[in-house]
Design an enzyme around this catalytic site. Structure first.
Site, PDB file in Angstrom:
ATOM      1  N   TYR A  53     -19.011 -21.581-134.182  1.00  0.00           N
ATOM      2  CA  TYR A  53     -18.998 -22.736-133.269  1.00  0.00           C
ATOM      3  C   TYR A  53     -17.621 -22.925-132.647  1.00  0.00           C
ATOM      4  CZ  TYR A  53     -23.696 -24.282-134.627  1.00  0.00           C
ATOM      5  OH  TYR A  53     -25.048 -24.376-134.835  1.00  0.00           O
ATOM      6  N   PRO A 209     -32.335 -31.674-130.783  1.00  0.00           N
ATOM      7  CA  PRO A 209     -33.501 -32.564-130.800  1.00  0.00           C
ATOM      8  C   PRO A 209     -33.678 -33.343-129.494  1.00  0.00           C
ATOM      9  CG  PRO A 209     -31.725 -33.472-132.134  1.00  0.00           C
ATOM     10  CD  PRO A 209     -31.302 -32.093-131.760  1.00  0.00           C
ATOM     11  N   ALA A 211     -33.039 -31.806-126.669  1.00  0.00           N
ATOM     12  CA  ALA A 211     -33.004 -30.660-125.742  1.00  0.00           C
ATOM     13  C   ALA A 211     -31.606 -30.489-125.150  1.00  0.00           C
ATOM     14  CB  ALA A 211     -34.072 -30.792-124.661  1.00  0.00           C
ATOM     15  N   GLY A 212     -30.605 -30.733-125.979  1.00  0.00           N
ATOM     16  CA  GLY A 212     -29.216 -30.547-125.545  1.00  0.00           C
ATOM     17  C   GLY A 212     -28.814 -31.513-124.437  1.00  0.00           C
ATOM     18  N   GLY A 213     -29.513 -32.648-124.311  1.00  0.00           N
ATOM     19  CA  GLY A 213     -29.201 -33.645-123.284  1.00  0.00           C
ATOM     20  C   GLY A 213     -30.027 -33.446-122.016  1.00  0.00           C
ATOM     21  N   PHE A 216     -32.441 -36.029-120.548  1.00  0.00           N
ATOM     22  CA  PHE A 216     -31.978 -37.179-119.760  1.00  0.00           C
ATOM     23  C   PHE A 216     -31.606 -36.777-118.332  1.00  0.00           C
ATOM     24  CE2 PHE A 216     -30.722 -37.753-124.194  1.00  0.00           C
ATOM     25  CZ  PHE A 216     -31.481 -38.869-124.492  1.00  0.00           C
TER      26      PHE A 216
HETATM   27  N1  LIG Z   1     -29.080 -22.913-135.446  1.00  0.00           N
HETATM   28  C1  LIG Z   1     -28.877 -22.786-134.155  1.00  0.00           C
HETATM   29  O1  LIG Z   1     -29.097 -21.719-133.551  1.00  0.00           O
HETATM   30  C2  LIG Z   1     -28.348 -23.966-133.393  1.00  0.00           C
HETATM   31  C3  LIG Z   1     -28.278 -23.920-131.983  1.00  0.00           C
HETATM   32  C4  LIG Z   1     -27.797 -25.050-131.312  1.00  0.00           C
HETATM   33  C5  LIG Z   1     -27.412 -26.188-132.040  1.00  0.00           C
HETATM   34  N2  LIG Z   1     -27.479 -26.175-133.413  1.00  0.00           N
HETATM   35  C6  LIG Z   1     -27.102 -27.373-134.197  1.00  0.00           C
HETATM   36  O2  LIG Z   1     -27.790 -28.492-133.698  1.00  0.00           O
HETATM   37  C7  LIG Z   1     -26.858 -29.527-133.383  1.00  0.00           C
HETATM   38  C8  LIG Z   1     -27.404 -30.377-132.284  1.00  0.00           C
HETATM   39  O3  LIG Z   1     -27.597 -29.600-131.081  1.00  0.00           O
HETATM   40  P1  LIG Z   1     -27.307 -30.241-129.663  1.00  0.00           P
HETATM   41  O4  LIG Z   1     -25.890 -30.673-129.594  1.00  0.00           O
HETATM   42  O5  LIG Z   1     -27.813 -29.352-128.620  1.00  0.00           O
HETATM   43  O6  LIG Z   1     -28.225 -31.572-129.805  1.00  0.00           O
HETATM   44  P2  LIG Z   1     -28.787 -32.632-128.820  1.00  0.00           P
HETATM   45  O7  LIG Z   1     -28.633 -33.938-129.534  1.00  0.00           O
HETATM   46  O8  LIG Z   1     -30.122 -32.212-128.349  1.00  0.00           O
HETATM   47  O9  LIG Z   1     -27.818 -32.600-127.543  1.00  0.00           O
HETATM   48  C9  LIG Z   1     -26.557 -33.193-127.563  1.00  0.00           C
HETATM   49  C10 LIG Z   1     -26.118 -33.353-126.121  1.00  0.00           C
HETATM   50  O10 LIG Z   1     -26.951 -34.346-125.513  1.00  0.00           O
HETATM   51  C11 LIG Z   1     -26.123 -35.316-124.910  1.00  0.00           C
HETATM   52  N3  LIG Z   1     -26.748 -36.632-125.037  1.00  0.00           N
HETATM   53  C12 LIG Z   1     -27.131 -37.262-126.157  1.00  0.00           C
HETATM   54  N4  LIG Z   1     -27.665 -38.473-125.889  1.00  0.00           N
HETATM   55  C13 LIG Z   1     -27.590 -38.605-124.544  1.00  0.00           C
HETATM   56  C14 LIG Z   1     -27.967 -39.641-123.650  1.00  0.00           C
HETATM   57  N5  LIG Z   1     -28.527 -40.766-124.100  1.00  0.00           N
HETATM   58  N6  LIG Z   1     -27.772 -39.431-122.339  1.00  0.00           N
HETATM   59  C15 LIG Z   1     -27.219 -38.297-121.878  1.00  0.00           C
HETATM   60  N7  LIG Z   1     -26.817 -37.269-122.693  1.00  0.00           N
HETATM   61  C16 LIG Z   1     -27.016 -37.428-124.011  1.00  0.00           C
HETATM   62  C17 LIG Z   1     -24.835 -35.275-125.695  1.00  0.00           C
HETATM   63  O11 LIG Z   1     -23.796 -35.786-124.900  1.00  0.00           O
HETATM   64  P3  LIG Z   1     -22.597 -36.633-125.552  1.00  0.00           P
HETATM   65  O12 LIG Z   1     -21.759 -35.646-126.284  1.00  0.00           O
HETATM   66  O13 LIG Z   1     -21.953 -37.235-124.355  1.00  0.00           O
HETATM   67  O14 LIG Z   1     -23.181 -37.659-126.460  1.00  0.00           O
HETATM   68  C18 LIG Z   1     -24.690 -33.810-125.994  1.00  0.00           C
HETATM   69  O15 LIG Z   1     -24.086 -33.133-124.916  1.00  0.00           O
HETATM   70  C19 LIG Z   1     -25.562 -28.770-133.075  1.00  0.00           C
HETATM   71  O16 LIG Z   1     -24.407 -29.564-133.221  1.00  0.00           O
HETATM   72  C20 LIG Z   1     -25.611 -27.686-134.121  1.00  0.00           C
HETATM   73  O17 LIG Z   1     -25.153 -28.215-135.357  1.00  0.00           O
HETATM   74  C21 LIG Z   1     -27.950 -25.094-134.076  1.00  0.00           C
END
Ligand SMILES: NC(=O)c1ccc[n+]([C@@H]2O[C@H](COP(=O)([O-])OP(=O)(O)OC[C@H]3O[C@@H](n4cnc5c(N)ncnc54)[C@H](OP(=O)(O)O)[C@@H]3O)[C@@H](O)[C@H]2O)c1
Length: 298
Positions: A53, A209, A211-213, A216
């Protein structure tokens, strides 16, 4: 905070904090420590990271924060991953997967140093290496467990048959399969992954969860349908927060899905935790399913 039993002596918090984007947050160690302390106050004790990461920087960022207050180590569960090699690492010529014994052990040793800890609660194989020799994986897991360096093992992004194959070589059950699941990415509900999780009593960790934002910000037809349905359901459930509806939708599934919150903003983590209190009806759940699918159920 609800706790999820993974092994006889290992539990995760139902809501997990993810560190993939930590380098982008541009937080100093004190700020990362503050986020960790806020998480602990909410009962979010499980932290998800990986060797790669932030181009191999996020484990160290968290480790430096943890080193400011080492007494917190035993209040949290650290999950990290290995098995991907990126060219940003010296000596790696092309991005590829490597689940050899040598790589697993070297990666775990590096994670221990980076995270300022002498044990990891769980290590996951990040992605299935097509050239996996399961006997090597089994040997690496046994050696790390015997040495007290890793308490448990799991996988990530494995199909059910890949998981079964690896499991058949291991002495202990894999504790989880960490997979992408959200209202925009529903494959795991229908490709056997969640069925397997229930069958094996092996809760999944859900990455991205929200969809990476994209949920929205997306403007494609599926996302627009889902946004409309989310607004309706949020109003019915008495929340203004679409994130909470998305989490509540995942939490309602009987597979004990553990969503990994990817934001470094405390208010967003708090919203995820709040979703545990929301009740979603089966009709509301299917209304969102249908919005994502784009056609009614048959
Ligand atoms: N095993 C694997 O292959 C794998 C792959 C990917 C991820 N992961 C794990 O899963 C975790 C979560 O993944 P993810 O970060 O993609 O999760 P996510 O919660 O789907 O996406 C996070 C993103 O969404 C944005 N977001 C959240 N709430 C929002 C809102 N209300 N309005 C607009 N944007 C919003 C966040 O922005 P802000 O930062 O501004 O809040 C951030 O950029 C990672 O940290 C990692 O630990 C694992």
């Amino acid at each position: 905070m609800e706790r999820v039993q993974l092994t006889e002596d290992l539990q995760f918090s139902r809501i997990i904090h993810g560190h993939w984007r930590m380098a982008d947050w541009q937080y100093g160690s004190q700020q990362i420590l503050r986020v960790l302390e806020e998480c602990l106050e909410m009962g979010v004790t499980t932290m998800d990271t990986a060797d790669i990461y932030g181009q191999y920087t996020c484990e160290s960022l968290f480790g430096q924060a943890l080193a400011l207050k080492p007494s917190l180590r035993d209040s949290i569960e650290i999950v990290t991953k290995c098995g991907i090699k990126l060219t940003s690492k010296e000596g790696v010529g092309i991005n590829h997967y490597d689940s050899s014994k040598k790589h697993i052990i070297e990666s775990v040793e590096a994670s221990l140093l980076n995270l300022h800890t002498d044990y990891l609660d769980a290590v996951l194989i990040h992605r299935p290496d097509v050239l996996t020799d399961p006997e090597e994986v089994a040997a690496a897991f046994s050696e790390l467990k015997r040495a007290g360096k890793v308490r448990s093992f799991g996988v990530s992004n494995y199909t059910p048959s890949q998981l079964n194959m690896l499991q058949s070589y291991l002495d202990e059950p894999l504790i989880t399969n960490q997979v992408e699941v959200s209202l925009l990415v529903r494959d795991q509900f229908e490709n056997g992954t969640l069925d397997q999780a229930i069958e094996k009593r092996m809760p999944v960790m859900a990455w991205s969860p929200l969809a990476g934002g994209r949920i929205f910000t997306g403007e494609d037809a599926q996302t627009l349908r889902v946004q409309k349905a989310l607004k309706k359901t949020a109003a019915e459930m008495g929340t203004e927060n679409m994130d909470q509806v998305l989490y509540a939708w995942l939490l309602k599934h009987p597979g004990k899905i553990m969503p990994i919150v990817g934001s470094g903003k405390v208010k967003r983590i708090r919203a995820a935790v709040g979703a545990l209190q929301l009740k979603m009806t089966k009709e509301q759940w299917y209304e969102l399913w249908v919005a994502s699918r784009g056609k009614p159920v048959d």
